[in-house]
Design a protein around this motif. Structure first.
Motif, PDB file in Angstrom:
ATOM      1  N   ASP A  35      34.372  37.878  36.397  1.00 27.45           N
ATOM      2  CA  ASP A  35      34.343  38.517  36.440  1.00 27.45           C
ATOM      3  C   ASP A  35      33.024  39.628  36.073  1.00 27.45           C
ATOM      4  N   ASP A  73      40.577  39.062  46.872  1.00 30.06           N
ATOM      5  CA  ASP A  73      40.793  38.752  45.613  1.00 30.06           C
ATOM      6  C   ASP A  73      42.688  38.747  45.219  1.00 30.06           C
ATOM      7  N   ASP A 120      34.471  47.195  47.646  1.00 34.56           N
ATOM      8  CA  ASP A 120      35.158  46.345  47.049  1.00 34.56           C
ATOM      9  C   ASP A 120      36.772  47.492  46.935  1.00 34.56           C
ATOM     10  N   ASP A 121      37.612  47.376  46.032  1.00 34.52           N
ATOM     11  CA  ASP A 121      38.392  48.329  45.494  1.00 34.52           C
ATOM     12  C   ASP A 121      38.157  49.797  45.661  1.00 34.52           C
TER      13      ASP A 121
HETATM   14  C1  DGJ Z   1      38.819  41.564  40.649  1.00 35.51           C
HETATM   15  C2  DGJ Z   1      37.208  40.660  40.384  1.00 35.51           C
HETATM   16  O1  DGJ Z   1      37.256  39.811  40.158  1.00 35.51           O
HETATM   17  C3  DGJ Z   1      36.702  41.902  41.065  1.00 35.51           C
HETATM   18  O2  DGJ Z   1      35.468  41.352  41.398  1.00 35.51           O
HETATM   19  C4  DGJ Z   1      37.023  43.557  41.296  1.00 35.51           C
HETATM   20  O3  DGJ Z   1      37.355  42.853  42.755  1.00 35.51           O
HETATM   21  C5  DGJ Z   1      38.399  43.371  41.111  1.00 35.51           C
HETATM   22  N1  DGJ Z   1      39.150  42.955  41.433  1.00 35.51           N
HETATM   23  C6  DGJ Z   1      39.073  45.239  41.746  1.00 35.51           C
HETATM   24  O4  DGJ Z   1      39.972  45.262  41.706  1.00 35.51           O
END
Ligand code: DGJ
Length: 731
Positions: free
Chosen positions: A532, A462, A344-345
């Motif tokens: 989330d 995203d 991920d990020d």
């Molecule tokens: C928002 C997303 O919903 C999360 O799952 C994650 O990827 C974060 N952004 C990362 O910044």
């Protein structure tokens, strides 16, 4: 909004001297219109498929306004689907029919009703795509300006549908970040019920572009007449149910026209997004099944392909990314039987390291301090561990602290002459996708990754900011009102280019969780991140609501750690597994913090999910007990198309001593077949009383199985959570 040229196979009907009935049929649904040369086209019928004899008896009702596409100007108090200012300033429009055509597509028939203004050269085509094998009709309009100058569109719905009054309930989804997809049921009463979105980039956090109308009182899951409507659009929308002094409710759906008047230049055609309409006699779940079938077959990217079981790094490590850590996570998910790892990020940024959410969006260069061997190293480790590899990006955004913004401050969405309001991290900005250079740039992010690293199997796309600043530095001052629409046209161009070149890559659309759960996005995306919030208990509500319109295959549902990172609730691992297993299963956790026993339970669950994956991801959904009904439990099931396999989910929602929960009757099975019961993810010391037994579908549907209220495990391991997953296989 792109104007597609008409297919060659077109059948132009001779203009009727008298009114013609134009019928748009699927196997189970009919839409019948009254079309007469020089007259407005009128609704005759929408609902269950009509018998020819009944169709012959139809006439336009006098109890409502039946104009198929009411235009503003000659009945000004009434709500309109279309309002425009002609080139000479005239604000009135009156549309009459000039004919109709139909054309065949491989899986559908498209019927087009041609309308024009009687005085001005403005044409409107009303288009209806009726699928041959799913009960769904897509309705949209195409507005063409043949005047000498620019026509300004101020209202431009995709379609209007009159719904006969009488105890009609509307179901829609509402929420916010980390609490998406909540079901609301409202009785339609006089007045206007408006659901709108003005976020600019994401449209399903606070409300959804889909609704259902239950025609026989408050909606029930598997009985009753239900109309479903979903706007196939990822941008700002407006859905409106208007009830005034007639016998009908008038449902309008389309792009939200607020602050978006559209200048349609001479010779141009504006195509509105499709409104997907369905009808079912099998209640809300029946309408859902129609949406799901249509979605999997005709909308969703790779809708017939089973999804991988993945581990996503976000809740496990957040920005704390390093090569060894990624390798360890890959090894862990592989050891539990998972198939894909998604980083991920936090993997990028060189001048500005992405250690928090306040910098580096746009600088899509690997941070070598965290990942010395770059993406090559990650792919190498994925191969070594026997899992596929996926990566997170946020292509539509930048931060003021980024090399991209330093180079291209003119690429961001910003109100003219004003400082920009900033988003996430106090520095985030939306890139202006109306600008073709920005479109090229957004395309290049994906293109660079996938052309250099074709082994990348999955992208998490995203979008963590809405359009806060109304302003484009690309669009002319005259066309500033095009921003929201031009953004989505630009977005579509980027994604179309990506899909033309990279057909196989799986792409998740995520937008601060479930901000992009809509069919407009899913045309090119494989799935969406539901929320989330990964708390299993709250997820039951969210997933239940989201399933009204979207199939399990598209709903990313992950097992996460406790206490949950959003609501800090502690649920049992079994409960978390049983909830995540009702959608597209994944994990969102640091496995190295799990005990061996927990890993073993997840391993067992993953292996059992592989068995039921085709039923969950491709089967028919029957919602059985709603968590919103406060019965102390929630339940749903999936049944394979052949009705030879089914998976039943039962989650306890309230834990009191001496509680009395209803026994759940199943649905969707073949009454005459015999099904053998097997509990999955079993943790009890003793097998369930029904384990291995065989029951008729009739018994399971008329009576149902008792589910013990608690999971009977060793004393020290008991929790206040209880759930069951039952697999049924026909003998
Ligand atoms: C928002 C997303 O919903 C999360 O799952 C994650 O990827 C974060 N952004 C990362 O910044």
């Amino acid at each position: 909004m792109k104007f597609k040229s008409m297919a060659l196979l077109m059948l132009t009907m001779a203009m009727p001297a008298m009114a013609d009935q134009v019928t748009v049929n699927t196997q189970g649904v009919s839409l019948v219109l009254d079309v007469e040369n020089g007259q407005p086209a009128k609704y005759l019928y929408f609902g269950a498929r009509l018998d020819e004899r009944d169709k012959a008896n139809l006439s336009v009702t006098a109890n409502g306004r039946m104009d198929v596409y009411p235009a503003y100007g000659l009945n000004t108090p009434a709500e309109s689907a279309l309002a425009l200012r002609h080139a000479d300033g005239n604000m009135s429009t009156a549309l009459v029919a000039t004919g109709y055509d139909s054309r065949q597509e491989a899986n559908a028939t498209v019927t087009v009703i041609h309308l024009k203004d009687a005085v001005y050269p403005v044409k409107v085509d009303l288009c209806y795509r009726a699928y041959k094998d799913v009960d769904l009709i897509e309705a949209w309009s195409e507005i063409t300006n043949e005047e000498k100058g620019t026509v300004t569109l101020t209202t431009f719905a995709s379609a209007m549908l009159p719904i006969r009054r009488g105890n009609v309930w509307m179901s829609h989804l509402s929420g916010t970040w980390a609490s998406e997809g909540y079901v609301n049921n409202e009785l339609l009463t006089p007045g206007e019920f408006v659901i709108r979105n003005a976020d600019g980039t994401r449209n399903s956090h606070t409300d959804h572009a889909e609704v259902m109308f239950s025609l026989d009182g408050k909606g029930q899951e598997n009985v009753g007449r239900v109309i479903g409507a979903a706007l196939v659009y990822g941008g700002n929308y407006k859905l409106k149910a208007v009830t005034d002094d007639t016998d009908y409710h008038y449902f309008f759906a389309g792009i939200n026209e607020e602050n978006s008047e559209y200048h349609l230049r001479k010779g141009e055609t504006f195509k509105t997004p499709a409104l997907a309409l369905t009808f079912s006699n099998e209640g809300l779940s029946g309408a859902s099944r129609n949406f799901h079938k249509w979605g999997r077959k005709y909308v969703l990217a790779h809708g017939s392909q089973l999804r991988d079981i993945l581990l996503n790094s976000w809740e496990g490590v957040y920005f704390d990314i390093n090569q060894q850590g990624m390798d360890q996570m890959m090894a862990d998910i592989a050891s539990m039987g998972g198939e894909l790892f998604v980083m991920d990020d936090g993997w990028f940024g060189t001048k500005y390291q992405r250690n928090s959410d306040n910098c580096a969006l746009g600088d899509w260069e690997v941070d070598r301090k965290k990942l010395p061997d770059g993406i090559d190293g990650l792919l190498r480790d994925a191969k070594k561990n026997g899992v596929k590899f996926g990566i997170w990006i946020e292509p539509e955004m930048t931060n003021t602290t980024s090399e991209l913004y330093e180079k291209h401050p003119d690429w961001v969405v910003k109100a003219p002459k004003r400082d920009a309001v900033l988003g996430r991290g106090g520095t985030q900005l939306v890139l202006d996708l109306s600008n073709p250079k920005v479109q090229d740039y957004a395309f290049s992010i994906v293109d660079n990754l996938l052309s250099k690293y074709p082994e990348i199997a999955y992208i998490k796309w995203d979008a963590n900011m809405g359009i806060m600043n109304h302003g484009s530095q690309y669009l002319s001052m005259t066309d500033q009102s095009h921003l929201y629409i031009a953004y989505h046209q630009g977005f579509r161009k980027v994604v179309d280019r990506i899909r033309a070149k990279y057909k196989d890559v799986v792409i998740q659309c995520c937008a601060s969780g479930g901000g992009r759960a809509n069919w407009g996005m899913l045309r090119d995306f494989d799935e969406f991140w539901v929320s989330d919030n990964t708390d299993a208990f709250q997820r039951i509500y969210m997933q239940y609501g989201t399933s009204y319109f979207f199939p399990a295959i598209a709903m990313a549902c992950h097992i996460s750690a406790v206490p949950n990172h959003t609501v800090f609730r502690t649920t049992s691992l079994k409960y978390r597994i049983d909830v995540a297993m009702s959608g597209r299963l994944g994990m969102e956790i640091q496995p190295k913090n799990m005990t061996d026993e927990e890993k073993a339970l997840c391993k067992k669950a993953i292996s059992q999910y592989k068995e039921i994956r085709p039923v969950v991801q491709m089967g028919d959904l029957y919602r059985l007990v709603s968590p919103y009904d406060n019965e102390g439990l929630a339940s749903l099931m999936y049944v394979s198309e052949a009705k030879d396999k089914a998976v039943f989910y039962w989650w306890k929602m309230a834990n009191f001593y001496n509680v009395h929960l209803p026994r759940v009757k199943m649905a969707g099975l073949d009454a005459n077949r015999i099904y053998k019961v097997r509990e999955l993810n079993a943790i009890d010391l003793k097998p369930l009383y029904c384990e291995g037994k065989a029951y008729t579908g009739k018994y399971l549907m008329d009576h149902g199985l008792e589910m013990p209220y608690t999971n009977e495990v060793e004393w020290g391991k008991k929790t206040d959570w209880s759930s069951r997953v039952i697999y049924l296989e026909a003998e």
